[in-house]
Design a protein around this motif. Structure first.
Motif, PDB file in Angstrom:
ATOM      1  N   TRP A  98       0.821  -1.206   0.000  1.00 37.13           N
ATOM      2  CA  TRP A  98       0.000   0.000   0.000  1.00 37.13           C
ATOM      3  C   TRP A  98       0.860   1.264   0.000  1.00 37.13           C
ATOM      4  CZ3 TRP A  98      -3.893   1.600   4.367  1.00 37.13           C
ATOM      5  CH2 TRP A  98      -4.767   2.556   3.870  1.00 37.13           C
TER       6      TRP A  98
ATOM      7  N   LEU B 144       0.838   4.593  -2.889  1.00 38.43           N
ATOM      8  CA  LEU B 144       0.341   5.908  -2.506  1.00 38.43           C
ATOM      9  C   LEU B 144       1.304   7.016  -2.922  1.00 38.43           C
ATOM     10  CD1 LEU B 144      -0.810   5.085   1.139  1.00 38.43           C
ATOM     11  CD2 LEU B 144      -2.275   5.435  -0.851  1.00 38.43           C
TER      12      LEU B 144
ATOM     13  N   ALA C 283       0.781  10.693   1.289  1.00 45.00           N
ATOM     14  CA  ALA C 283      -0.108   9.695   1.881  1.00 45.00           C
ATOM     15  C   ALA C 283       0.684   8.516   2.441  1.00 45.00           C
ATOM     16  CB  ALA C 283      -1.124   9.223   0.849  1.00 45.00           C
TER      17      ALA C 283
ATOM     18  N   MET D  51      -6.105   8.857   7.901  1.00 44.07           N
ATOM     19  CA  MET D  51      -5.815   8.411   6.539  1.00 44.07           C
ATOM     20  C   MET D  51      -6.776   9.054   5.532  1.00 44.07           C
ATOM     21  SD  MET D  51      -3.078   6.833   6.760  1.00 44.07           S
ATOM     22  CE  MET D  51      -3.030   6.606   5.004  1.00 44.07           C
ATOM     23  N   ASN D  52      -8.029   9.205   5.918  1.00 44.14           N
ATOM     24  CA  ASN D  52      -8.989   9.854   5.020  1.00 44.14           C
ATOM     25  C   ASN D  52      -8.613  11.300   4.729  1.00 44.14           C
ATOM     26  OD1 ASN D  52     -10.635   7.646   4.500  1.00 44.14           O
ATOM     27  ND2 ASN D  52     -12.000   8.071   6.233  1.00 44.14           N
ATOM     28  N   GLN D  53      -7.905  11.932   5.646  1.00 45.57           N
ATOM     29  CA  GLN D  53      -7.498  13.322   5.452  1.00 45.57           C
ATOM     30  C   GLN D  53      -6.410  13.479   4.384  1.00 45.57           C
ATOM     31  OE1 GLN D  53      -6.440  14.560   9.428  1.00 45.57           O
ATOM     32  NE2 GLN D  53      -8.561  14.997   9.973  1.00 45.57           N
TER      33      GLN D  53
ATOM     34  N   ILE E 287      -6.285  11.505   1.535  1.00 40.20           N
ATOM     35  CA  ILE E 287      -6.721  10.969   0.243  1.00 40.20           C
ATOM     36  C   ILE E 287      -6.532  12.035  -0.834  1.00 40.20           C
ATOM     37  CG2 ILE E 287      -8.705  10.201  -1.121  1.00 40.20           C
ATOM     38  CD1 ILE E 287      -9.724   8.779   1.377  1.00 40.20           C
ATOM     39  N   GLY E 288      -5.863  11.674  -1.881  1.00 40.86           N
ATOM     40  CA  GLY E 288      -5.655  12.588  -2.998  1.00 40.86           C
ATOM     41  C   GLY E 288      -4.509  13.567  -2.822  1.00 40.86           C
ATOM     42  N   LYS E 289      -3.802  13.474  -1.712  1.00 36.79           N
ATOM     43  CA  LYS E 289      -2.674  14.404  -1.476  1.00 36.79           C
ATOM     44  C   LYS E 289      -1.358  13.744  -1.787  1.00 36.79           C
ATOM     45  CE  LYS E 289      -5.100  17.075   1.955  1.00 36.79           C
ATOM     46  NZ  LYS E 289      -5.175  17.563   3.290  1.00 36.79           N
TER      47      LYS E 289
END
Length: 164
Positions: free
Chosen positions: A125, A129, A133, A158-160, A162-164
């Motif tokens: 994982w 990423l 992330a 982890m949700n904070q 996402i996409g960074k």
């Protein structure tokens, strides 16, 4: 006992005195859990190296990349260098004879067989990423195991990213 990846083999061999050469290092896949779900042959990780082509590449770009992999990255000399100089398993099927000729044949064959026989092989994982992330993942895993964050806090953290 330590949970680790194939990349540590070389450093253990080079820096561990006679630990590897004396046969003290062992390796195994996780044993199946009785009543557990999933297939024990499935695996995750980065046993050697991996190559990828963007799904956003055009058909022409994909063909160019494949040709480059075949003729510039995965030729026989490169395969031998991965095995003999790097102590790694190349991302090429059919390299059993090169692996067998290595002084590290037992370990390399184990990694190769685990990889080539996996019905599902997922990339680690943190490697899939973005750097931001991945750093958050590794930091939060440590915090989770040290009871510094709850499982729910881990998910929130982890949700904070996402996409960074």
């Amino acid at each position: 006992m330590m949970l680790h990846g194939g990349w540590t083999y070389g450093s253990m061999k080079n820096d561990g005195g006679k630990f590897v050469s004396s046969g003290q290092l062992g390796w195994m896949n996780f044993p199946p859990v009785e009543g557990g779900k999933g297939d024990p042959a499935d695996t995750v990780g980065n046993p050697g190296q991996y190559l990828a082509i963007s799904s956003k590449a055009s058909a022409e770009q994909k063909e160019t990349a494949k040709k480059f992999f075949q003729t510039g990255v995965l030729d026989q000399e490169e395969v031998k260098a991965w095995v003999n100089e790097g102590g790694s398993v190349p991302v090429v099927k059919g390299t059993e004879s090169v692996l067998a000729a290595s002084p590290d044949a037992d370990f390399l064959k184990f990694v190769y067989d685990t990889s080539v026989n996996a019905k599902v092989f997922a990339q680690s994982w943190d490697q899939a990423l973005s750097p931001t992330a991945a750093e958050a993942l590794l930091d939060n895993i440590a915090k989770l195991f040290q009871n510094q964050v709850s499982p729910q806090q881990w998910v929130t953290n982890m949700n904070q990213v996402i996409g960074k």
